[in-house]
Structure formats: C-alpha cells, structure tokens
Design an enzyme around this catalytic site. Structure first.
Site, short mmCIF file in Angstrom:
data_model
loop_
_atom_site.label_atom_id
_atom_site.label_comp_id
_atom_site.label_asym_id
_atom_site.label_seq_id
_atom_site.Cartn_x
_atom_site.Cartn_y
_atom_site.Cartn_z
N ASP A 97 -40.44 85.25 6.91
CA ASP A 97 -39.77 86.01 7.44
C ASP A 97 -40.32 85.97 8.04
O ASP A 97 -40.36 85.99 9.57
CB ASP A 97 -38.41 86.49 6.77
CG ASP A 97 -37.88 86.30 5.02
OD1 ASP A 97 -36.80 85.53 5.59
OD2 ASP A 97 -38.42 85.61 4.64
N GLU A 122 -32.65 86.80 12.96
CA GLU A 122 -31.88 87.59 11.96
C GLU A 122 -32.36 89.09 11.93
O GLU A 122 -32.10 89.97 10.91
CB GLU A 122 -31.82 86.46 10.40
CG GLU A 122 -31.69 87.59 9.35
CD GLU A 122 -31.18 86.88 8.37
OE1 GLU A 122 -32.55 85.54 8.43
OE2 GLU A 122 -31.06 87.68 6.92
N ILE A 187 -36.56 81.79 7.93
CA ILE A 187 -36.44 81.56 7.39
C ILE A 187 -35.16 81.36 6.42
O ILE A 187 -34.16 82.75 6.91
CB ILE A 187 -36.96 82.50 6.02
CG1 ILE A 187 -38.84 81.59 6.13
CG2 ILE A 187 -36.95 81.31 4.06
CD1 ILE A 187 -39.65 81.98 5.22
N ASP A 188 -34.50 80.21 6.25
CA ASP A 188 -32.44 80.33 6.45
C ASP A 188 -32.77 79.74 5.21
O ASP A 188 -33.98 78.91 4.53
CB ASP A 188 -32.17 78.93 7.15
CG ASP A 188 -30.61 79.10 6.42
OD1 ASP A 188 -29.71 80.10 6.15
OD2 ASP A 188 -29.38 78.29 6.30
N THR A 190 -34.15 82.04 2.42
CA THR A 190 -34.64 83.20 1.65
C THR A 190 -34.98 83.30 -0.12
O THR A 190 -36.45 83.21 -0.38
CB THR A 190 -35.13 84.80 2.26
OG1 THR A 190 -35.03 84.42 3.94
CG2 THR A 190 -36.38 85.68 2.32
N HIS A 283 -23.51 83.39 -2.81
CA HIS A 283 -22.96 82.68 -0.98
C HIS A 283 -21.96 81.98 -0.67
O HIS A 283 -21.77 82.11 0.08
CB HIS A 283 -23.77 82.71 -1.19
CG HIS A 283 -25.53 83.17 -0.76
ND1 HIS A 283 -26.71 83.02 -0.20
CD2 HIS A 283 -25.66 84.36 -0.86
CE1 HIS A 283 -27.26 83.65 -0.17
NE2 HIS A 283 -27.30 84.72 -0.35
N SER A 307 -29.79 76.80 2.08
CA SER A 307 -30.23 76.78 2.92
C SER A 307 -29.81 75.58 4.22
O SER A 307 -28.96 74.41 3.37
CB SER A 307 -32.21 76.97 3.51
OG SER A 307 -32.12 75.29 3.47
N LYS A 310 -28.91 71.35 3.86
CA LYS A 310 -27.84 70.90 3.88
C LYS A 310 -26.96 69.91 4.57
O LYS A 310 -26.70 68.94 5.03
CB LYS A 310 -26.70 72.18 3.08
CG LYS A 310 -26.63 72.58 1.65
CD LYS A 310 -25.76 73.32 1.29
CE LYS A 310 -25.88 75.21 1.84
NZ LYS A 310 -26.48 75.64 1.09
N ARG A 324 -18.58 75.35 2.24
CA ARG A 324 -18.90 76.50 2.19
C ARG A 324 -17.84 77.88 2.32
O ARG A 324 -17.34 78.01 2.80
CB ARG A 324 -20.71 76.70 2.97
CG ARG A 324 -20.61 78.88 3.47
CD ARG A 324 -21.64 78.21 4.70
NE ARG A 324 -22.30 79.48 3.96
CZ ARG A 324 -23.52 80.09 3.99
NH1 ARG A 324 -23.49 78.97 3.03
NH2 ARG A 324 -23.95 81.34 3.91
#
Ligand SMILES: Nc1ncnc2c1ncn2[C@@H]1O[C@H](COP(=O)(O)OS(=O)(=O)O)[C@@H](OP(=O)(O)O)[C@H]1O
Ligand SMILES: [Mg+2]
Ligand SMILES: [Mg+2]
Ligand SMILES: [Mg+2]
Length: 399
Positions: A97, A122, A187-188, A190, A283, A307, A310, A324
């Site tokens: 990351d 991030e 990094i989406d 993680t 999430h 991540s 999608k 989501r």
C-alpha cells in the site's frame, strides 16, 4: 466579456475572452492544451483551442498504475506476515500500500512537471516515521527503487527513504471543488490483497470537483468475464480499465495489449441480472443486498469480490448491478469510488447513492451518501431504486 467557459470535450473550439485573455491562455497551456490566439479586434481576441483534454494526465496515470501493480504483484507473491501492519482503525496496511502510493505520487509529479500537484490518498507516513517503522520504510524504499529500475529507462532516479516519505505525504491534500486533484487508493481491497484475492490500484482525477478520468489496475482479475455461469478456457489475469470524460471506457491486459472499448450490459429484465457486492460482510450488508435482489427477482447468487474490481467487471458487462450498503456510522471515502465510478459511467452505467443522487466528489475526502451506493445500467436503475427504497423502509420499520 469577463469570463470564458470551455467545453472540455471539444477537440477544437473558439472562445472569445475579455481583457485578461493572457491569464486564460497561461492557465490552458499549463494543462498541455494547444492554444493559439487570433485577434479579431484589439479588445476581443479569440483563442483557438485544439485539445485532447486530459490526454497527458491519462498517459501518466496509466503508467503510474501499471508500475504500482507490478510492485503489488511482487509483494503479494511473497507476502510475509511482517509486511502486514495494523492501522489505528485496525484495518490492515502493507508495504505494498505504502510502496504503491509513493511510486504513483512520484511518477505523476515527474510526468506532469508543469501542473500544480495535489493528491488525496488513503495512506500517510505517520507510522513509518516512528522508530518501529524504520525497517518497513527501508523495505518500501527498496521495493519502489526496484520497480523504478524495472521501468526500462537508463536514467531512473534512486529514491532515498526521505524521498519516499515525502512522496507518500503528498497524498495529504484535502481535494475539494476547485482545481485539479488526483484521488488515489494505492491498494483498494487490502483485505483481498492479503488473502491472495482481488484488489485494485485506483487512481482518479478531479477537476473542479468532478471526476474527469479514472484508471483501475486489477492484477488478479481474469481478462475473461467473471459473471455467474461464465466458463472460459483462458485463465489469463491482469486488467487495466481506463476512462476519460466523454471518451468511453477501455480495457487492456495489464501486461500491455491492444485496448478494447467496454460497455455495461444491456439487460432490462432483473431476473436475468446478477449482482456484485463486497467480499467482506463487515463492509457492506449482505442481508440488505439479498433482500433487494429478492424484490427485483434476481435469480443468480451474488458475486462477492473485493475492491473496485467490482466497478471494472461491471463496466464490461460481467454483471448488471453493484450493491454497497456499509453499516451505520461508516463514511465513504472518495478514493474508494472516484476511479470506479467514471469507469462505469463512461461505459454507459449509472452510479448513485441509495436515494438516486449522483455522488459528489467535491466535498473533500468524504462522500456524503444517503444509506449506500448502487450501480447499474440505465434500463435497470428505475426498478433497482424502487427495490432499494422498499428494502430500506422494511429495514427501518423492523428496528
Ligand atoms: N466498515 C467498513 N464499511 C465499509 N467500507 C469499509 C469499512 N472498512 C473499510 N472499508 C472500505 O472498504 C474498502 C474495500 O471495499 P470493498 O468493497 O472492496 O470491500 S471488500 O474488500 O470487498 O470487502 C476498503 O478499502 P481499502 O482500505 O483500500 O482496502 C475501505 O476503504
Ligand atoms: Mg479502498
Ligand atoms: Mg486502500
Ligand atoms: Mg485501507
């Protein structure tokens, strides 16, 4: 006339501007757009603007995300437990990351030297500046330098640990509704990365608060469709999705291949639709998604992947819907949706909050969304919104 409005999608436009036309000319040239001036009268010059808007930015973003993906793949292959750390919110962060963020920040600044540089990203370097972070910082610096060396240029720079800290901390920008801001999730997903599953390097660009380009590198996403009931002989993985406002969405192999234009699916019967949701139930509420899917009459089981992969998969029609619904109290961040949302909208899809409002990226690092985020094609959106409203009302009345 004191102001000028530029229609950025145009390749060639003429605009008349007022007495401060030199100011406009300077600003436009900074963004790499070819400008010439033609004076029709001494008081009203005309600027002839031939532009490929955001072309240079897109090339830099693709290069940066591709190199970052190389760094992440190397780490994921040999992931050691010591490479995974816990942040103050207990979420994981790895050397990859940090390395990805440092590399992308460094490359964007190097490739676009004439632009004001701002990134909302991030990660931050706080833990790496502590005594306990020194070994990790050295490892990240090595990774970044090895990746830069693999770029193939003879004149690559060797970064020091201080350079790496500075590059990471470039990401402290607040974003907002004025000017250009990169938006980066190095990094989406993680958790997916650590598990050996899906993750994405997600890089978007905001201009005056709107997402104008996005690049999603998905190193573990198959090039072939991952929709339910799909069987393909090829198991090649590694996709790079990219989109620029007004220009459509494209996909190519991360290893480099010809690009293909992609489109969301054109299903209008929800019974034929399949939907994506987060892998981690923490999430996004899987219960709420299944209640919505049931109301719509969706038959296929959910496709759960980590991540913004999608968004990428949806942009090429692998599935029809992304749901989501974070649990109460969670605030969405712009880096979790900026790149993904333009990749889907330029492929013909729609991204809104659960009440049907467009996402507003102009308010800083948070997205203030109502209840959740939903994504689908134009034909399915009206029935999806109805199903979401019903499911949310039912949930509220059962509390
Ligand atoms: N509690 C909670 N609720 C909602 N979202 C959260 C939560 N915690 C984290 N995050 C953010 O989710 C990002 C990963 O989203 P995903 O949809 O990929 O989740 S999952 O990995 O599929 O489960 C993840 O991105 P990364 O931190 O970049 O991995 C987080 O930004
Ligand atoms: Mg993320
Ligand atoms: Mg992340
Ligand atoms: Mg994270």
């Amino acid at each position: 006339m004191g102001t000028a409005t530029f229609w950025w999608r145009a390749r060639s436009i003429s605009v008349g501007v007022g007495s401060d036309w030199r100011l406009y000319e300077a600003r436009i040239q900074k963004r790499g757009i070819v400008v010439s001036t033609r004076r029709r009268s001494s008081s009203l010059p005309t600027l002839i603007v031939s532009s490929m808007p955001y072309e240079k930015e897109l090339a830099a973003a693709k290069k940066a995300a591709t190199l970052a993906a190389r760094l992440c793949q190397k780490v994921q292959k040999a992931l050691l437990q010591s490479d995974v750390h816990s942040k103050s919110d207990k979420s994981p962060v790895t050397v990859a990351d940090y390395g990805s963020q440092a590399l992308i920040s460094f490359i964007l600044e190097r490739e676009l030297p004439s632009e004001p540089f701002s990134i909302v990203a991030e990660e931050d370097s706080g833990d790496l500046r502590k005594e306990s972070g020194q070994d990790t910082l050295k490892r990240i610096t090595e990774l970044v330098n090895d990746t830069l060396a693999s770029e193939g240029s003879n004149s690559f720079s060797i970064l020091t640990t201080d350079d790496v800290l500075t590059a990471i901390d470039n990401g402290k920008s607040e974003g907002g509704s004025v000017g250009l801001h990169w938006v980066l999730d190095p990094i989406d997903g993680t958790k997916g990365f650590v598990r050996g599953d899906q993750y994405a390097i997600a890089l978007g660009l905001l201009h005056e608060g709107k997402v104008v380009l996005g690049v999603l590198a998905c190193p573990n996403l198959p090039l072939a469709s991952i929709g339910s009931n799909q069987q393909h002989s090829s198991n090649e993985v590694g996709c790079l999705f990219f989109a620029k406002v007004g220009d459509g969405t494209y996909m190519q192999a991360l290893g480099g291949s010809t690009q293909t234009r992609v489109h969301v699916c054109d299903i209008d019967n929800p019974e034929e639709a399949s939907f994506f949701e987060s892998f981690e139930a923490a999430h996004s509420s899987h219960d709420l998604s299944s209640s919505i899917a049931e109301k719509l009459g969706v038959k296929a089981p959910p496709v759960r992947i980590d991540s913004q992969a999608k968004y990428g998969a949806l942009s090429r029609g692998d599935g029809a819907i992304y749901l989501r619904f974070p649990h109460k109290g969670y605030r969405e961040k712009i880096w979790d949706h900026a790149a993904g949302s333009i990749v889907v909208t330029e492929a013909g899809g729609i991204v809104t909050d659960a009440a049907g409002n467009p996402l507003d990226f102009s308010k800083g690092k948070f997205l203030d969304v109502v209840s959740g985020i939903i994504v689908t094609n134009q034909k399915l959106m009206p029935s999806l919104l109805r199903a979401v409203k019903e499911a949310l009302n039912e949930k509220a009345s059962s509390l």
